[in-house]
Scaffold this motif. Structure first.
Motif, mmCIF file in Angstrom:
data_model
loop_
_atom_site.group_PDB
_atom_site.id
_atom_site.type_symbol
_atom_site.label_atom_id
_atom_site.label_comp_id
_atom_site.label_asym_id
_atom_site.label_seq_id
_atom_site.Cartn_x
_atom_site.Cartn_y
_atom_site.Cartn_z
ATOM 1 N N ALA A 6 -17.796 0.867 -8.383
ATOM 2 C CA ALA A 6 -18.915 0.868 -7.438
ATOM 3 C C ALA A 6 -19.748 -0.411 -7.492
ATOM 4 O O ALA A 6 -20.606 -0.634 -6.632
ATOM 5 C CB ALA A 6 -19.823 2.073 -7.710
ATOM 6 N N ASP A 7 -19.502 -1.275 -8.487
ATOM 7 C CA ASP A 7 -20.274 -2.509 -8.618
ATOM 8 C C ASP A 7 -19.765 -3.629 -7.713
ATOM 9 O O ASP A 7 -20.320 -4.733 -7.726
ATOM 10 C CB ASP A 7 -20.263 -2.999 -10.074
ATOM 11 N N PHE A 8 -18.715 -3.339 -6.933
ATOM 12 C CA PHE A 8 -18.135 -4.379 -6.098
ATOM 13 C C PHE A 8 -18.032 -3.931 -4.645
ATOM 14 O O PHE A 8 -17.711 -2.779 -4.357
ATOM 15 C CB PHE A 8 -16.746 -4.773 -6.617
ATOM 16 N N ALA A 42 -19.159 -11.395 -12.393
ATOM 17 C CA ALA A 42 -19.249 -11.207 -10.946
ATOM 18 C C ALA A 42 -20.133 -10.014 -10.590
ATOM 19 O O ALA A 42 -20.922 -10.071 -9.639
ATOM 20 C CB ALA A 42 -17.854 -11.022 -10.359
ATOM 21 N N ALA A 43 -20.011 -8.931 -11.341
ATOM 22 C CA ALA A 43 -20.794 -7.729 -11.061
ATOM 23 C C ALA A 43 -22.289 -7.972 -11.236
ATOM 24 O O ALA A 43 -23.111 -7.342 -10.572
ATOM 25 C CB ALA A 43 -20.339 -6.586 -11.967
ATOM 26 N N ARG A 44 -22.643 -8.901 -12.130
ATOM 27 C CA ARG A 44 -24.052 -9.176 -12.422
ATOM 28 C C ARG A 44 -24.626 -10.299 -11.558
ATOM 29 O O ARG A 44 -25.818 -10.613 -11.661
ATOM 30 C CB ARG A 44 -24.212 -9.536 -13.903
ATOM 31 N N ALA A 45 -23.807 -10.918 -10.733
ATOM 32 C CA ALA A 45 -24.268 -12.037 -9.917
ATOM 33 C C ALA A 45 -25.213 -11.572 -8.815
ATOM 34 O O ALA A 45 -25.206 -10.400 -8.418
ATOM 35 C CB ALA A 45 -23.070 -12.758 -9.303
ATOM 36 N N ASN A 95 -3.726 -9.238 -4.547
ATOM 37 C CA ASN A 95 -4.996 -9.904 -4.812
ATOM 38 C C ASN A 95 -5.958 -9.580 -3.679
ATOM 39 O O ASN A 95 -5.550 -9.505 -2.511
ATOM 40 C CB ASN A 95 -4.828 -11.424 -4.899
ATOM 41 N N ALA A 96 -7.221 -9.394 -4.010
ATOM 42 C CA ALA A 96 -8.237 -9.103 -2.998
ATOM 43 C C ALA A 96 -9.537 -9.794 -3.389
ATOM 44 O O ALA A 96 -9.761 -10.105 -4.569
ATOM 45 C CB ALA A 96 -8.459 -7.597 -2.864
ATOM 46 N N LEU A 97 -10.375 -10.029 -2.402
ATOM 47 C CA LEU A 97 -11.685 -10.625 -2.652
ATOM 48 C C LEU A 97 -12.754 -9.534 -2.702
ATOM 49 O O LEU A 97 -12.719 -8.581 -1.922
ATOM 50 C CB LEU A 97 -12.047 -11.628 -1.565
ATOM 51 N N PHE A 98 -13.688 -9.722 -3.638
ATOM 52 C CA PHE A 98 -14.802 -8.787 -3.805
ATOM 53 C C PHE A 98 -16.101 -9.574 -3.951
ATOM 54 O O PHE A 98 -16.107 -10.715 -4.417
ATOM 55 C CB PHE A 98 -14.616 -7.921 -5.053
ATOM 56 N N ALA A 99 -17.202 -8.936 -3.581
ATOM 57 C CA ALA A 99 -18.547 -9.471 -3.790
ATOM 58 C C ALA A 99 -19.334 -8.457 -4.611
ATOM 59 O O ALA A 99 -18.942 -7.285 -4.700
ATOM 60 C CB ALA A 99 -19.235 -9.714 -2.454
ATOM 61 N N PRO A 100 -20.439 -8.880 -5.237
ATOM 62 C CA PRO A 100 -21.273 -7.902 -5.954
ATOM 63 C C PRO A 100 -21.811 -6.850 -4.986
ATOM 64 O O PRO A 100 -22.073 -7.140 -3.812
ATOM 65 C CB PRO A 100 -22.418 -8.761 -6.519
ATOM 66 N N LYS A 101 -21.949 -5.628 -5.453
ATOM 67 C CA LYS A 101 -22.506 -4.576 -4.590
ATOM 68 C C LYS A 101 -23.903 -4.990 -4.134
ATOM 69 O O LYS A 101 -24.628 -5.696 -4.846
ATOM 70 C CB LYS A 101 -22.574 -3.239 -5.337
#
Length: 329
Positions: free
Chosen positions: A121-123, A88-91, A260-266
């Motif tokens: 910090a990657d999210f 996810a972090a690399r997406a 639970n929480a939703l995250f996106a790439p930074k």
């Protein structure tokens, strides 16, 4: 030969350059306005069947209806969720890849796995999805019938009792660690690629029990496939009223709440984060999702817990909390 540009021609060229510049600036904004124009992938850091997977599918279906695009689940087990979080972090930070995280993947993992390929910090946080109720459940023929009987049995048989979880670093693993610390027992922790396979083995008698959330255990408890000893919440659960709280069961130190929480790439654009957050809010407000959460003993977040800022402020405290829990591991 010298070419001269007339004042009128000069003004026309300047206007043309300005139009091109304006279009270049407007293009990203137009793309964000059109978002989403294709299906979104939601990475689930565990095998199908566990709490994170169940919650992700329910929320993903509702959010997809709001956004007008399908949200496709991608289950990826391994390393307590760290494998999926690395992906996810690399997406690409374009809003088409998001991930559902929890207290394990986005807090405890930083203590458990010092060589992680990602950092906090990657999210970019999107919002809190649910709060979950930790439980300890045993195979049906285990000799202990209550939580204190189980603690007594484990103390008399150090290292012989086996409890399954969704992998070192998962929220289920943290439930196990909290229980072990509260009870002062020595039990064998068995790691799986998700809560689903662990529960299957507990029902089949391959392990003695599981540490899990009521979200994924409710059905098995109600179906008399495992026996729940206690729920680590201040109040009993409405859909499992016969299961005592840990305090009622004699072990008040075993109290916790998962999330639970939703995250996106930074780097995901703020307008896209806010569109996803609004879709999450709308989904959680639906009667359908509220009813399903109630059935699964998942707790809806409060209104002030739904913002990206709330999750961003919560995670550092969770990281420190689990660092303290795990440092004497």
């Amino acid at each position: 030969m010298t070419y001269r540009i007339s004042p009128t021609r000069r003004l026309a060229l300047a206007a043309g350059f300005a139009s091109v510049a304006a279009l270049a600036i407007a293009a990203p904004a137009m793309a964000q306005d059109a978002y989403p124009s294709k299906p979104i992938t939601m990475i689930v850091p565990f095998a199908a069947g566990g709490s994170s997977d169940v919650i992700a599918r329910l929320v993903g279906d509702e959010m997809g209806r709001v956004l007008g695009q399908r949200i496709v689940m991608e289950n990826m087990g391994g390393a307590g969720g760290a494998t999926a979080l690395t992906r996810a972090a690399r997406a690409e930070p374009d809003g088409y890849t998001i991930v559902i995280g929890n207290s394990g993947t986005n807090a405890a993992s930083y203590t458990i796995y010092p060589d992680l390929k990602y950092t906090q910090a990657d999210f970019a946080p999107i919002g809190l999805v649910a709060k979950t109720s930790p439980m300890i459940a045993l195979k049906l023929d285990f000799p202990a019938k209550t939580l204190l009987e189980f603690v007594d049995y484990a103390k008399k048989n150090p290292g012989k009792v086996s409890l399954g979880h969704a992998g070192v670093g998962s929220s289920n693993y943290l439930i196990c660690r909290n229980f072990i610390k509260a009870a002062g027992v020595d039990v064998a922790l068995v790691s799986y690629r998700g809560a689903g396979p662990a529960l299957t083995d507990a029902m089949g008698g391959q392990i003695d029990g599981v540490c899990d959330a009521a979200t994924s255990l409710s059905g098995a408890v109600q179906g008399a496939k495992v026996k729940a000893l206690a729920v680590a919440t201040p109040q009993r659960l409405e859909n499992l009223p016969e299961v005592p709280t840990s305090r009622e069961a004699g072990l008040p130190a075993f109290e916790a709440q998962g999330w639970n929480a939703l995250f996106a790439p930074k780097g995901t654009p703020e307008p896209i984060i806010m569109k996803l957050n609004q879709a999450l809010r709308t989904a959680l407000a639906s009667e359908n999702l509220r009813g399903r959460f109630k059935e699964l003993s998942s707790v809806m977040p409060a209104a002030d817990e739904l913002t990206p800022a709330y999750v961003g402020g919560m995670v550092p405290g969770e990281i420190e909390k689990y660092r303290l829990l795990l440092q004497d591991k």
